[in-house]
Motif scaffolding. Structure first.
Motif, short mmCIF file in Angstrom:
data_model
loop_
_atom_site.label_atom_id
_atom_site.label_comp_id
_atom_site.label_asym_id
_atom_site.label_seq_id
_atom_site.Cartn_x
_atom_site.Cartn_y
_atom_site.Cartn_z
N VAL A 1 0.83 -1.21 0.00
CA VAL A 1 0.00 0.00 0.00
C VAL A 1 0.86 1.26 0.00
O VAL A 1 0.57 2.21 -0.73
CB VAL A 1 -0.98 -0.01 1.19
N GLU A 2 1.92 1.28 0.77
CA GLU A 2 2.78 2.48 0.83
C GLU A 2 3.44 2.73 -0.52
O GLU A 2 3.55 3.86 -0.97
CB GLU A 2 3.83 2.34 1.94
N ARG A 3 3.87 1.67 -1.18
CA ARG A 3 4.47 1.81 -2.51
C ARG A 3 3.45 2.32 -3.52
O ARG A 3 3.75 3.17 -4.36
CB ARG A 3 5.04 0.46 -2.94
N ALA A 4 2.22 1.80 -3.43
CA ALA A 4 1.16 2.25 -4.34
C ALA A 4 0.81 3.72 -4.08
O ALA A 4 0.59 4.49 -5.02
CB ALA A 4 -0.07 1.38 -4.18
N LYS A 5 0.77 4.13 -2.81
CA LYS A 5 0.51 5.54 -2.49
C LYS A 5 1.60 6.44 -3.05
O LYS A 5 1.32 7.51 -3.61
CB LYS A 5 0.41 5.74 -0.98
N ALA A 6 2.85 6.01 -2.91
CA ALA A 6 3.98 6.80 -3.43
C ALA A 6 3.90 6.91 -4.96
O ALA A 6 4.15 7.98 -5.52
CB ALA A 6 5.30 6.17 -3.01
N ALA A 7 3.52 5.82 -5.62
CA ALA A 7 3.38 5.84 -7.09
C ALA A 7 2.26 6.79 -7.50
O ALA A 7 2.39 7.53 -8.48
CB ALA A 7 3.11 4.43 -7.61
N LYS A 8 1.18 6.78 -6.74
CA LYS A 8 0.06 7.69 -7.03
C LYS A 8 0.49 9.14 -6.89
O LYS A 8 0.21 9.99 -7.75
CB LYS A 8 -1.11 7.38 -6.10
N GLU A 9 1.21 9.45 -5.82
CA GLU A 9 1.67 10.82 -5.59
C GLU A 9 2.64 11.26 -6.68
O GLU A 9 2.56 12.40 -7.16
CB GLU A 9 2.32 10.93 -4.21
N ARG A 10 3.55 10.38 -7.10
CA ARG A 10 4.49 10.71 -8.19
C ARG A 10 3.74 11.02 -9.48
O ARG A 10 4.03 12.01 -10.16
CB ARG A 10 5.46 9.56 -8.44
N ALA A 11 2.76 10.19 -9.80
CA ALA A 11 1.98 10.39 -11.03
C ALA A 11 1.20 11.69 -10.96
O ALA A 11 1.13 12.43 -11.95
CB ALA A 11 1.04 9.21 -11.26
N GLU A 12 0.60 12.00 -9.81
CA GLU A 12 -0.14 13.26 -9.65
C GLU A 12 0.78 14.46 -9.80
O GLU A 12 0.40 15.46 -10.43
CB GLU A 12 -0.84 13.29 -8.30
N ARG A 13 2.00 14.37 -9.26
CA ARG A 13 2.97 15.48 -9.41
C ARG A 13 3.34 15.67 -10.87
O ARG A 13 3.41 16.79 -11.37
CB ARG A 13 4.22 15.22 -8.57
N ARG A 14 3.59 14.56 -11.57
CA ARG A 14 3.94 14.66 -13.00
C ARG A 14 2.81 15.31 -13.80
O ARG A 14 3.05 16.15 -14.66
CB ARG A 14 4.24 13.28 -13.57
N LEU A 15 1.59 14.90 -13.51
CA LEU A 15 0.44 15.45 -14.24
C LEU A 15 0.21 16.92 -13.91
O LEU A 15 -0.33 17.66 -14.74
CB LEU A 15 -0.82 14.63 -13.95
N ALA A 16 0.62 17.36 -12.74
CA ALA A 16 0.45 18.77 -12.34
C ALA A 16 1.48 19.67 -13.01
O ALA A 16 1.27 20.88 -13.12
CB ALA A 16 0.54 18.90 -10.82
N GLU A 17 2.58 19.10 -13.47
CA GLU A 17 3.62 19.89 -14.14
C GLU A 17 3.15 20.31 -15.52
O GLU A 17 2.40 19.61 -16.17
CB GLU A 17 4.91 19.07 -14.27
N SER A 18 3.62 21.46 -15.94
CA SER A 18 3.24 21.95 -17.27
C SER A 18 4.39 21.81 -18.27
O SER A 18 4.34 22.36 -19.35
CB SER A 18 2.79 23.41 -17.18
#
Length: 132
Positions: free
Chosen positions: A90-107
């Motif tokens: 679960v912790e690894r999946a949460k970290a992957a989710k946060e990384r993906a959200e950060r990437r998508l927030a970048e322009s």
């Protein structure tokens, strides 16, 4: 009650193999419930959950892309990645989710949006399966 053989495999390993009563998943055509003696067909799978029913219990597997092959006596899921609910970190999946959200927030034009969106969907699917 009659059963059908279910095999879920990835390039690395056999994730699940057993006789089950029913398999439920989302194929390209939509949600499908597979019982013994189902009509044969093949369908691509995206990021989805495979629900397995046996002896009144249900198990879930997080699947990331692949193919579903159904025959009257056997269901085979060939997946890029698959994890039983109890195997998900679960912790690894949460970290992957946060990384993906950060990437998508970048322009930045250097961001591969399709890859980041896939990573986000995969992480969310893994978290949903782990929580059930």
């Amino acid at each position: 009650m009659s059963t059908i053989q279910l095999d879920i495999v990835t390039p690395e390993r056999k994730v699940f193999s057993d006789e089950v009563e029913m398999v439920i998943t989302r194929a390209a055509e939509g949600d499908i419930g597979i019982l013994p003696k189902h009509a044969p067909f093949v369908s691509p799978l995206d990021v989805t959950v495979v629900r397995i029913k046996k002896d009144g219990n249900e198990r879930q597997v997080a699947v990331s892309r692949g193919f579903l092959e159904v025959r009257p006596d056997k269901v085979t899921v060939l997946a890029e990645a698959a994890e039983l609910a109890e195997e998900i970190d679960v912790e690894r999946a949460k970290a992957a989710k946060e990384r993906a959200e950060r990437r998508l927030a970048e322009s930045s034009p250097d961001i591969d949006r399709a890859r980041a969106e896939y990573a986000l969907r995969r992480a969310e699917n893994r978290l949903n399966v782990a929580r059930r």
